[in-house]
Design an enzyme around this catalytic site. Structure first.
Site, PDB file in Angstrom:
ATOM      1  N   CYS A   9       0.800  -1.229   0.000  1.00 26.01           N
ATOM      2  CA  CYS A   9       0.000   0.000   0.000  1.00 26.01           C
ATOM      3  C   CYS A   9       0.834   1.281   0.000  1.00 26.01           C
ATOM      4  O   CYS A   9       0.702   2.122  -0.881  1.00 26.01           O
ATOM      5  CB  CYS A   9      -0.925   0.032   1.225  1.00 26.01           C
ATOM      6  SG  CYS A   9      -1.860  -1.474   1.520  1.00 26.01           S
ATOM      7  N   LYS A  21      -8.150   6.673   2.201  1.00 28.78           N
ATOM      8  CA  LYS A  21      -6.879   6.294   2.828  1.00 28.78           C
ATOM      9  C   LYS A  21      -5.708   7.163   2.373  1.00 28.78           C
ATOM     10  O   LYS A  21      -5.543   7.412   1.185  1.00 28.78           O
ATOM     11  CB  LYS A  21      -6.620   4.816   2.506  1.00 28.78           C
ATOM     12  CG  LYS A  21      -5.320   4.230   3.004  1.00 28.78           C
ATOM     13  CD  LYS A  21      -5.338   2.729   2.760  1.00 28.78           C
ATOM     14  CE  LYS A  21      -4.006   2.075   2.979  1.00 28.78           C
ATOM     15  NZ  LYS A  21      -4.088   0.602   2.842  1.00 28.78           N
ATOM     16  N   HIS A  69      -2.050   6.975   4.302  1.00 28.96           N
ATOM     17  CA  HIS A  69      -1.015   5.954   4.513  1.00 28.96           C
ATOM     18  C   HIS A  69       0.365   6.387   4.052  1.00 28.96           C
ATOM     19  O   HIS A  69       1.168   5.566   3.597  1.00 28.96           O
ATOM     20  CB  HIS A  69      -1.416   4.633   3.846  1.00 28.96           C
ATOM     21  CG  HIS A  69      -0.808   3.438   4.521  1.00 28.96           C
ATOM     22  ND1 HIS A  69      -0.861   2.165   3.994  1.00 28.96           N
ATOM     23  CD2 HIS A  69      -0.111   3.310   5.691  1.00 28.96           C
ATOM     24  CE1 HIS A  69      -0.242   1.320   4.793  1.00 28.96           C
ATOM     25  NE2 HIS A  69       0.223   1.984   5.834  1.00 28.96           N
ATOM     26  N   LYS A  87      -0.194 -10.248  -2.659  1.00 33.17           N
ATOM     27  CA  LYS A  87       0.255  -8.957  -2.134  1.00 33.17           C
ATOM     28  C   LYS A  87       1.543  -9.139  -1.335  1.00 33.17           C
ATOM     29  O   LYS A  87       1.735 -10.148  -0.659  1.00 33.17           O
ATOM     30  CB  LYS A  87      -0.840  -8.390  -1.231  1.00 33.17           C
ATOM     31  CG  LYS A  87      -0.432  -7.211  -0.371  1.00 33.17           C
ATOM     32  CD  LYS A  87      -1.542  -6.828   0.582  1.00 33.17           C
ATOM     33  CE  LYS A  87      -1.092  -5.726   1.535  1.00 33.17           C
ATOM     34  NZ  LYS A  87      -2.187  -5.264   2.401  1.00 33.17           N
TER      35      LYS A  87
END
Length: 542
Positions: free
Chosen positions: A71, A125, A127, A307
């Site tokens: 991410c 988001k 982040h 991921k």
């Protein structure tokens, strides 16, 4: 004379407004942990995504599009145009109590677009760091932010739980939903994806259309929530997926269905505001899906890995662009593209000179997207992680994988497979008929829709899996021809030792340009219990 002067002024105002309004609105939706096999336009009818499918069928599908495996690095690459190895963000994600972030000397997309008077908003988001207010989105070019600063958020109670094994701070839990700097506590119990969709729609409804808009929507879907409740969706939506046997995958499917509705609602708001004719609408995933790791139930099948890995399943992403400004659509674009390319591409489309963008890894892909001109990108660095000792590079059709993340686990194929718990074509077409985007485009123009026309998007593994030629990248690098072997089945390193050595040498050269990894320490002063159980920019308070 006065009349002529007045007429001249009116013409000047009208002309300047026309120039002012020709800058395109940009809406960028970044899904969180959406797997390659989690959208139905890739040919897998388990989770119908009718709005995303219609967008794909009428836009440009980026069929050779890569992101970062996690991410934080992907979001940093998207907004800065720089590779994470040059930002110190090449290893893992930013944790809530980690005093680090996207470096402050790096200018990001909304700051560049401010040059052209764009209104800039982020929903969802962030982040990219929040230990000091200077790292927050409203201090980095965004006019507003409704969402959360950390990597995840519970869909209903709007908190985030971090667990740190090697720190004096073992558990950190607190509220995360904010409206700009203010904690939002009166919306608990409301589903997060609905809140993000509503705020994005409200921004569009109240936008002054004489000003260009940059709207960055980063919902948490379908990322998992806190450990005590990983998968969450409205019961009514979950009930639509009774054909899926795995109960957690069933809930996960409902989170994607709600994400699909968000895409349709934002598109509809642009239509109501008469902004569609001058909008670049992008949908992307930030990395592959989790499968097995941390109990994830996403699917990247038939791509290898998940991921956080450098296999195709971790980094080959869902990507779509729709715009009336694109000359040749619908189309499947097979040119190589990287997430860092968005900054120069969108800045150029907005009328900017890409020479304004210094020290970036991304290249301008607007001609490739809008006109189908082959991209000049022939190579991309996937990552170099010196802590995990994992790196990967693609040059033309060759890809080298050297070392692996997640301690060498999750190097195979995972997730729901073709023909597993799928719905019928008839059922799919019924759900497709409910697509908001389908109805809008039918009203406006000739509209294309699925009807099995995207069979060529199904990833075809060649050679077949029974001819699997295994490799262990922790012992010796693996080499694949990913154009002809997208599932990374056949390791051809032994056949092409000269290519392996050349690519390893290039990886070493790239590694020499890397920035030091961002500070990894966990700061106990970040503990939300010290701030009325709310995650906050704690170094401004100590």
């Amino acid at each position: 004379m006065n009349c002529c002067y007045l007429f001249f002024i009116l013409v000047l105002i009208f002309t300047s407004n026309r120039i002012y309004c020709t800058r395109p609105h940009i809406v960028f939706i970044l899904a969180d942990d959406l797997g390659w096999n989690d959208v139905s336009f890739h040919g897998f009818l388990q989770i119908p995504t009718p709005n995303i499918d219609v967008l794909a069928a009428n836009g440009v599908i980026l069929n050779n599009y890569y992101v970062q495996p996690l991410c934080t690095p992907s979001r940093a690459a998207l907004l800065s145009g720089r590779h994470p190895i040059h930002l110190g963000l090449q290893h893992w994600i930013l944790y809530g109590a980690q005093p680090a972030g996207l470096p402050l000397d790096v200018k990001i997309m909304p700051e560049f677009l401010k040059k052209f008077n764009y209104a800039t908003h982020i929903v969802g988001k962030w982040h990219l760091g929040f230990h000091k207010k200077e790292y927050l989105p409203t201090y980095r070019g965004f006019d507003s932010h409704f969402g959360f600063w950390l990597g995840k958020m519970d869909y209903y109670d709007h908190t985030s739980l971090d667990i740190y094994e090697n720190s004096t701070l073992k558990y950190a839990w607190g509220d995360v939903l904010r409206d700009n700097m203010k904690i939002v506590s009166d919306l608990k119990g409301h589903y997060a994806t609905h809140l993000f969709a509503n705020r994005a729609v409200d921004i569009i409804k109240t936008h002054n259309t004489t000003q260009p808009l940059f709207l960055y929507v980063a919902p948490s879907a379908p990322h998992s929530g806190n450990r005590y409740s990983l998968f969450q969706a409205p019961f009514a939506e979950i009930s639509k997926f009774s054909h899926i046997k795995n109960p957690e995958r069933r809930i996960y499917a409902a989170t994607i269905s709600e994400l699909d509705k968000l895409v349709g609602e934002i598109f509809e708001a642009l239509d109501h505001k008469k902004m569609l004719d001058n909008t670049i609408f992008v949908f992307s995933s930030d990395n592959g899906a989790e499968t097995g790791f941390r109990k994830g139930v996403g699917s990247n099948w038939p791509l290898r890995g998940i991921k956080a890995t450098l296999w195709e399943g971790g980094i080959r992403a869902v990507g779509i662009v729709w715009s009336k400004l694109i000359k040749h659509q619908p189309r499947i674009e097979n040119s190589l593209m990287h997430i860092t390319d968005w900054l120069p591409t969108l800045y150029h489309a907005a009328g900017g000179d890409i020479n304004d963008l210094s020290n970036i890894y991304g290249i301008n892909q607007w001609d490739s997207i809008s006109e189908g001109i082959p991209s000049s990108r022939e190579e991309l660095l996937l990552n170099i992680d010196p802590i995990d000792k994992a790196s990967a590079l693609r040059v033309k059709n060759y890809k080298i994988v050297n070392g692996s993340n997640l301690n060498g686990h999750y190097n195979m194929w995972y997730g729901a497979m073709e023909n597993e718990d799928v719905i019928s074509t008839c059922d799919y077409e019924e759900r497709l008929s409910c697509s908001i985007i389908l109805h809008i485009l039918h009203r406006r123009e000739k509209c294309f829709y699925m009807n099995n026309c995207f069979s060529e998007l199904k990833v075809k593994c060649n050679p077949p899996k029974e001819k699997f030629n295994n490799c262990n990248p922790n012992i010796f690098p693996c080499l694949f021809d990913v154009r002809n072997d997208p599932c990374e089945i056949n390791n051809i390193a032994d056949k092409h030792p000269e290519i392996v050595q050349s690519m390893l040498k290039h990886l070493k050269e790239l590694e020499s340009t890397a920035a030091p990894i961002a500070k990894q320490d966990i700061d106990p002063l970040a503990d939300p219990s010290l701030y009325q159980f709310a995650w906050t920019n704690w170094l401004d308070k100590n």
